[in-house]
Design a protein around this motif. Structure first.
Motif, short mmCIF file in Angstrom:
data_model
loop_
_atom_site.label_atom_id
_atom_site.label_comp_id
_atom_site.label_asym_id
_atom_site.label_seq_id
_atom_site.Cartn_x
_atom_site.Cartn_y
_atom_site.Cartn_z
N THR A 42 49.57 34.95 29.13
CA THR A 42 48.67 36.17 29.19
C THR A 42 48.92 36.68 27.80
OG1 THR A 42 51.06 37.14 29.86
CG2 THR A 42 49.48 36.68 31.67
N ASP A 69 41.31 38.51 37.70
CA ASP A 69 42.00 39.71 38.24
C ASP A 69 43.22 39.28 38.85
OD1 ASP A 69 40.22 41.46 36.83
OD2 ASP A 69 38.83 41.43 38.70
N ALA A 70 43.16 38.24 39.75
CA ALA A 70 44.28 37.98 40.47
C ALA A 70 45.54 37.62 39.54
CB ALA A 70 44.07 36.58 41.55
N VAL A 104 46.02 38.57 36.54
CA VAL A 104 46.58 39.59 35.81
C VAL A 104 47.25 40.53 36.74
CG1 VAL A 104 45.82 41.87 34.81
CG2 VAL A 104 44.49 39.72 34.09
N GLU A 105 47.01 40.72 38.09
CA GLU A 105 47.74 41.41 38.96
C GLU A 105 49.08 40.85 39.13
OE1 GLU A 105 47.92 44.53 40.24
OE2 GLU A 105 45.86 44.76 38.97
N ILE A 106 49.13 39.45 39.24
CA ILE A 106 50.43 38.84 39.55
C ILE A 106 51.34 39.04 37.86
CG2 ILE A 106 51.74 36.60 39.44
CD1 ILE A 106 49.23 35.48 41.34
N PHE A 114 51.11 41.56 36.00
CA PHE A 114 51.65 42.76 36.12
C PHE A 114 52.76 43.15 36.93
CE2 PHE A 114 47.37 44.83 34.16
CZ PHE A 114 47.95 44.48 32.85
N GLU A 115 52.91 42.41 38.20
CA GLU A 115 53.79 42.35 38.96
C GLU A 115 55.09 41.84 38.59
OE1 GLU A 115 52.74 40.39 42.73
OE2 GLU A 115 51.07 41.75 42.93
N LYS A 173 52.62 46.54 32.41
CA LYS A 173 51.51 47.12 33.10
C LYS A 173 51.25 48.63 32.74
CE LYS A 173 49.60 47.97 37.76
NZ LYS A 173 49.63 48.00 38.89
N GLU A 230 47.92 50.12 31.04
CA GLU A 230 47.17 51.30 31.80
C GLU A 230 47.17 52.56 31.01
OE1 GLU A 230 48.67 51.36 35.64
OE2 GLU A 230 47.47 49.63 36.46
#
Length: 135
Positions: A45, A85-86, A88-90, A92-93, A99, A103
């Motif tokens: 990332t 996006d999946a 990226v979400e992981i 950010f988790e 995140k 944002e």
């Protein structure tokens, strides 16, 4: 354990690893720590606004190096920049503080994996294991 999971294990154990890109005709190396294992691929990332992302767009040849205290890893190939996006979400988790920064500032997280890649797990004198990855 699959070969790519072995690479993941070394990178996670190392914590910080180093990504090399080409900036014009000069090498550029920076520390990274963002890593997501998703659908049998190892994603890295980086912010799309950063020079590293722009360098990979121009020249996708790259190398990741790490030392986990026991083994040295060289993982090199062609960066495949992907809108995912999946992943990226992981990411950010895993890194909620990142995140918040992204944002709050309207930034975009970019992700990439290595294709036509080779991973070499080495000791100080020789390659102990070598794996090829083609997706």
């Amino acid at each position: 354990m699959s070969n790519i999971e072995k690479v993941k294990e070394i990178l996670e154990k190392a914590g910080t690893f180093y990504l090399a890109t080409v900036n014009g005709d000069k090498p550029k190396v920076r520390p990274l720590g963002g890593l997501v294992f998703y659908e049998d691929k190892l994603y890295f990332t980086v912010g799309t606004y950063k020079d590293v992302y722009k360098q990979l767009e121009v020249n996708p040849n790259t190398e990741v190096a790490a030392w986990d205290g026991e083994h040295f890893l060289r993982y090199y190939g062609e960066a495949v920049l992907e809108k995912n996006d999946a992943v990226v979400e992981i990411a950010f988790e895993q890194m909620p503080q990142i995140k918040e920064v992204y944002e709050a500032n309207g930034l975009e997280m970019g992700v990439f994996y290595l294709d036509n890649a080779t991973a070499e797990i080495r000791n100080m004198m020789e390659i102990e294991e070598s794996y090829e990855f083609k997706y």
